[in-house]
Design a protein around this motif. Structure first.
Motif, PDB file in Angstrom:
ATOM      1  N   ASP A 111     -21.642 -10.707 -50.873  1.00 17.28           N
ATOM      2  CA  ASP A 111     -22.328  -9.647 -50.153  1.00 17.28           C
ATOM      3  C   ASP A 111     -23.794  -9.507 -50.551  1.00 17.28           C
ATOM      4  O   ASP A 111     -24.634  -9.176 -49.714  1.00 17.28           O
ATOM      5  CB  ASP A 111     -21.591  -8.323 -50.360  1.00 17.28           C
ATOM      6  CG  ASP A 111     -20.306  -8.266 -49.554  1.00 17.28           C
ATOM      7  OD1 ASP A 111     -20.345  -8.560 -48.363  1.00 17.28           O
ATOM      8  OD2 ASP A 111     -19.256  -7.957 -50.134  1.00 17.28           O
TER       9      ASP A 111
ATOM     10  N   TYR B 184     -14.140  -6.010 -47.133  1.00 17.70           N
ATOM     11  CA  TYR B 184     -14.671  -4.663 -47.284  1.00 17.70           C
ATOM     12  C   TYR B 184     -14.495  -3.780 -46.059  1.00 17.70           C
ATOM     13  O   TYR B 184     -15.008  -2.658 -46.000  1.00 17.70           O
ATOM     14  CB  TYR B 184     -16.153  -4.697 -47.666  1.00 17.70           C
ATOM     15  CG  TYR B 184     -17.079  -5.491 -46.780  1.00 17.70           C
ATOM     16  CD1 TYR B 184     -17.682  -4.925 -45.668  1.00 17.70           C
ATOM     17  CD2 TYR B 184     -17.400  -6.812 -47.089  1.00 17.70           C
ATOM     18  CE1 TYR B 184     -18.564  -5.641 -44.883  1.00 17.70           C
ATOM     19  CE2 TYR B 184     -18.282  -7.542 -46.313  1.00 17.70           C
ATOM     20  CZ  TYR B 184     -18.868  -6.956 -45.210  1.00 17.70           C
ATOM     21  OH  TYR B 184     -19.743  -7.678 -44.433  1.00 17.70           O
TER      22      TYR B 184
ATOM     23  N   SER C 114     -23.206  -4.473 -46.198  1.00 18.25           N
ATOM     24  CA  SER C 114     -22.961  -5.500 -47.218  1.00 18.25           C
ATOM     25  C   SER C 114     -23.283  -4.988 -48.619  1.00 18.25           C
ATOM     26  O   SER C 114     -22.531  -5.205 -49.562  1.00 18.25           O
ATOM     27  CB  SER C 114     -23.791  -6.748 -46.915  1.00 18.25           C
ATOM     28  OG  SER C 114     -23.393  -7.352 -45.720  1.00 18.25           O
TER      29      SER C 114
ATOM     30  N   PHE D 242     -25.310 -12.189 -48.509  1.00 17.46           N
ATOM     31  CA  PHE D 242     -25.499 -11.786 -47.118  1.00 17.46           C
ATOM     32  C   PHE D 242     -26.725 -10.891 -46.981  1.00 17.46           C
ATOM     33  O   PHE D 242     -27.480 -10.990 -46.002  1.00 17.46           O
ATOM     34  CB  PHE D 242     -24.263 -11.044 -46.611  1.00 17.46           C
ATOM     35  CG  PHE D 242     -23.149 -11.947 -46.153  1.00 17.46           C
ATOM     36  CD1 PHE D 242     -23.419 -13.056 -45.375  1.00 17.46           C
ATOM     37  CD2 PHE D 242     -21.843 -11.673 -46.491  1.00 17.46           C
ATOM     38  CE1 PHE D 242     -22.398 -13.898 -44.951  1.00 17.46           C
ATOM     39  CE2 PHE D 242     -20.812 -12.496 -46.076  1.00 17.46           C
ATOM     40  CZ  PHE D 242     -21.086 -13.604 -45.304  1.00 17.46           C
ATOM     41  N   PHE D 243     -26.903  -9.995 -47.927  1.00 17.05           N
ATOM     42  CA  PHE D 243     -28.054  -9.101 -47.901  1.00 17.05           C
ATOM     43  C   PHE D 243     -29.347  -9.918 -47.964  1.00 17.05           C
ATOM     44  O   PHE D 243     -30.283  -9.697 -47.179  1.00 17.05           O
ATOM     45  CB  PHE D 243     -27.961  -8.121 -49.074  1.00 17.05           C
ATOM     46  CG  PHE D 243     -28.931  -6.969 -49.011  1.00 17.05           C
ATOM     47  CD1 PHE D 243     -29.646  -6.688 -47.868  1.00 17.05           C
ATOM     48  CD2 PHE D 243     -29.126  -6.150 -50.111  1.00 17.05           C
ATOM     49  CE1 PHE D 243     -30.533  -5.618 -47.796  1.00 17.05           C
ATOM     50  CE2 PHE D 243     -30.003  -5.073 -50.067  1.00 17.05           C
ATOM     51  CZ  PHE D 243     -30.717  -4.815 -48.907  1.00 17.05           C
TER      52      PHE D 243
ATOM     53  N   SER E   7     -27.136  -4.815 -43.298  1.00 14.45           N
ATOM     54  CA  SER E   7     -27.410  -5.053 -44.719  1.00 14.45           C
ATOM     55  C   SER E   7     -26.876  -3.922 -45.579  1.00 14.45           C
ATOM     56  O   SER E   7     -26.375  -4.146 -46.683  1.00 14.45           O
ATOM     57  CB  SER E   7     -28.923  -5.207 -44.934  1.00 14.45           C
ATOM     58  OG  SER E   7     -29.437  -6.322 -44.236  1.00 14.45           O
TER      59      SER E   7
ATOM     60  N   TYR F 289     -15.667 -10.121 -42.881  1.00 13.49           N
ATOM     61  CA  TYR F 289     -15.613  -8.666 -43.015  1.00 13.49           C
ATOM     62  C   TYR F 289     -14.364  -8.186 -43.756  1.00 13.49           C
ATOM     63  O   TYR F 289     -14.324  -7.035 -44.208  1.00 13.49           O
ATOM     64  CB  TYR F 289     -15.636  -7.999 -41.636  1.00 13.49           C
ATOM     65  CG  TYR F 289     -16.939  -8.124 -40.901  1.00 13.49           C
ATOM     66  CD1 TYR F 289     -18.112  -7.594 -41.423  1.00 13.49           C
ATOM     67  CD2 TYR F 289     -16.997  -8.756 -39.661  1.00 13.49           C
ATOM     68  CE1 TYR F 289     -19.313  -7.702 -40.738  1.00 13.49           C
ATOM     69  CE2 TYR F 289     -18.198  -8.858 -38.958  1.00 13.49           C
ATOM     70  CZ  TYR F 289     -19.351  -8.339 -39.506  1.00 13.49           C
ATOM     71  OH  TYR F 289     -20.535  -8.444 -38.828  1.00 13.49           O
TER      72      TYR F 289
ATOM     73  N   THR G  41     -27.396   2.864 -48.259  1.00  7.99           N
ATOM     74  CA  THR G  41     -26.346   2.626 -49.243  1.00  7.99           C
ATOM     75  C   THR G  41     -26.303   3.742 -50.279  1.00  7.99           C
ATOM     76  O   THR G  41     -25.226   4.171 -50.701  1.00  7.99           O
ATOM     77  CB  THR G  41     -26.574   1.277 -49.946  1.00  7.99           C
ATOM     78  OG1 THR G  41     -26.652   0.235 -48.967  1.00  7.99           O
ATOM     79  CG2 THR G  41     -25.438   0.959 -50.910  1.00  7.99           C
TER      80      THR G  41
ATOM     81  N   ASN H  61     -29.916 -11.814 -44.730  1.00 11.33           N
ATOM     82  CA  ASN H  61     -30.407 -10.898 -43.695  1.00 11.33           C
ATOM     83  C   ASN H  61     -31.886 -10.597 -43.874  1.00 11.33           C
ATOM     84  O   ASN H  61     -32.644 -10.485 -42.893  1.00 11.33           O
ATOM     85  CB  ASN H  61     -29.609  -9.591 -43.727  1.00 11.33           C
ATOM     86  CG  ASN H  61     -28.267  -9.716 -43.041  1.00 11.33           C
ATOM     87  OD1 ASN H  61     -28.087 -10.543 -42.157  1.00 11.33           O
ATOM     88  ND2 ASN H  61     -27.318  -8.896 -43.442  1.00 11.33           N
TER      89      ASN H  61
ATOM     90  N   CYS I 293     -20.690  -2.549 -50.029  1.00  5.40           N
ATOM     91  CA  CYS I 293     -19.505  -3.258 -50.528  1.00  5.40           C
ATOM     92  C   CYS I 293     -19.787  -3.925 -51.867  1.00  5.40           C
ATOM     93  O   CYS I 293     -18.959  -3.876 -52.781  1.00  5.40           O
ATOM     94  CB  CYS I 293     -19.061  -4.301 -49.513  1.00  5.40           C
ATOM     95  SG  CYS I 293     -17.746  -5.386 -50.128  1.00  5.40           S
ATOM     96  N   ALA I 294     -20.968  -4.557 -51.990  1.00  9.28           N
ATOM     97  CA  ALA I 294     -21.318  -5.213 -53.251  1.00  9.28           C
ATOM     98  C   ALA I 294     -21.360  -4.213 -54.397  1.00  9.28           C
ATOM     99  O   ALA I 294     -20.924  -4.507 -55.516  1.00  9.28           O
ATOM    100  CB  ALA I 294     -22.671  -5.911 -53.116  1.00  9.28           C
TER     101      ALA I 294
END
Length: 464
Positions: free
Chosen positions: A120, A225, A303, A123-124, A300, A222, A159, A127, A306-307
């Motif tokens: 994750d 999370y 993600s 992924f961030f 973002s 997905y 977040t 992005n 979740c991280a």
């Protein structure tokens, strides 16, 4: 404890979320099933989803007709696994990675949780790189550094506020990004009304399977999370409602931009996605790109959230008395976001290609996890878990390690290796199939029955 405030009958007004990986008590549950639809619909309306759809025509060399089939079928099938995980949230009220301790044990789950945290953050960072490229193309004054910082700041702020604000952020994107994407379709249809659906190179089985696998893996990504965002729903929401709202939100939200990407890829195969969008829609593209970049910030945040929860779960494994709250989420959000920003700022010219391959390898280790989790939840325990044991130092009734799950997980990784096909490695069977990646099929078909048989055998009192 922070108080929650009712807001115009719409549930809970956005405020600093004060919980992280603890079970959400009944008096703090709120929201409606349709919130899951808007969350996953809005989260997918991004340029990254468009670029993924473009792979069908630019990398897998499919006609537009074949691309439509691959995108629709792959998303419809892959989202089944994603939505089955989402349905667990209202029942258990804990993040997905905490619930994983029920299958793997308190310490046995650490490897999976660490993979998810790494995936994750990656992924961030991905992005951020993509949004910087897109925004700089549409707005040259927005340098890559400024763009990365802006998107990171927006995603990190969401977040830090937590669950409710992320829901509201993606709900806004349903309208903003949804209208922008619909407008792009209308303009493309007006400018290219006679697009040949069957034009292009002859279709290959490897290309078709590769495109389908890409759509399936998009949805499976997905799974680790998805229940993080359904855990606040009241238990009476029910698994069926949580399943279908998550399913259709993610399916429709993914298919629309992927189809747009496949169409743009067929029209402008030599251009990157931002250039293709501008070439295909003219001035509209320069308006749509900043809106879709804002949507990337929402994705973002999903993600990064979740991280952060996964990182808290890792730390809590060794410090079970620690009750991480808003302050811990804030600190870890800033830390993990900073790591992602550094990765994005120092990304080389081939960062996207290399890191995408790396993320795909991480997804390979998630396929056997999803098989074990779903079989255990729906077929072995039927949702009957001791949630208090998830947060105990000794793992409670689940112990430190579950040998059955760990064995099946290892088998699942090994059995996929011959079928893997990406820029980093291609297995012998994948080469025989001319580059078709069927690793996820092998993982699911082997691990699911293997875990079911052994787990049932063990629960019936036989020796393991």
């Amino acid at each position: 404890m922070l108080k929650q405030v009712q807001h115009d009958g719409e549930g809970i007004a956005p405020a600093f979320e004060d919980r992280t990986i603890q079970q959400i008590p009944l008096d703090r549950r709120h929201g409606r099933p349709r919130d899951l639809f808007t969350l996953w619909f809005g989260a997918n309306l991004t340029t990254l989803t468009i670029a993924t759809g473009a792979l069908c025509t630019t990398i897998f060399h499919l006609s537009l007709a074949a691309s439509i089939f691959a995108i629709v079928f792959g998303n419809l099938f892959g989202a089944i696994f994603m939505a089955l995980h989402a349905a667990q949230g209202p029942h258990l009220g804990v993040p997905q990675m905490v619930q994983t301790r029920g299958q793997f044990g308190a310490r046995g789950a650490l490897a999976v949780i660490a993979f998810v945290a790494l995936m994750d953050v990656g992924f961030f960072a991905t992005n951020l790189v993509l949004s910087a490229q897109s925004l700089h193309f549409a707005l040259p004054a927005a340098t890559p550094g400024i763009s990365i910082a802006a998107v990171a700041l927006i995603g990190t702020a969401a977040t830090i506020f937590g669950h409710d604000l992320i829901h509201r952020f993606t709900r806004a994107m349903v309208w903003l990004a949804g209208i922008a994407m619909l407008a792009c379709f209308v303009v493309l249809l007006w400018r290219y009304p006679h697009t040949d659906l069957f034009a292009g190179q002859p279709m290959t089985i490897a290309g078709l399977l590769g495109a389908i696998s890409t759509s399936v893996l998009w949805q499976v990504a997905y799974a680790p999370y998805v229940s993080d965002y359904s855990r606040y729903l009241p238990p009476e929401t029910g698994q069926r409602a949580a399943f279908w709202t998550s399913y259709w939100g993610c399916v429709i939200g993914s298919i629309i931009p992927m189809l747009l990407g496949a169409w743009l890829g067929s029209l402008f195969p030599a251009l990157d996605m931002s250039q293709a969008l501008a070439a295909g829609t003219g001035a509209l593209g320069y308006v749509a790109i900043p809106i879709l970049t804002l949507s990337i910030a929402a994705a973002s945040a999903i993600s990064l959230y979740c991280a952060v929860l996964a990182t808290i779960a890792i730390i809590q494994t060794f410090a079970p008395a620690w009750q991480a709250r808003a302050k811990a989420r804030t600190i870890l959000s800033l830390l993990l976001a900073a790591i992602a920003v550094v990765m994005a700022l120092f990304a080389g010219p081939h960062f996207m290609e290399a890191y995408t391959n790396f993320l795909l390898l991480l997804l390979y280790v998630m396929v056997p996890w999803t098989a074990i989790n779903l079989v255990d939840y729906y077929l072995i325990r039927h949702g009957d878990y001791n949630v208090a044991s998830f947060l105990r130092a000794d793992g409670g009734i689940y112990g430190h390690y579950n040998g059955v799950a760990l064995f099946c997980y290892a088998v699942g990784i090994v059995v996929q290796i011959p079928f893997v096909a990406n820029g980093l490695y291609s297995g012998p069977i994948a080469r025989m199939l001319h580059g078709a990646d069927l690793s996820w099929i092998a993982g699911l078909l082997v691990v699911s029955p293997l875990y079911y048989v052994i787990a049932r055998f063990k629960r019936q009192g036989a020796a393991w």
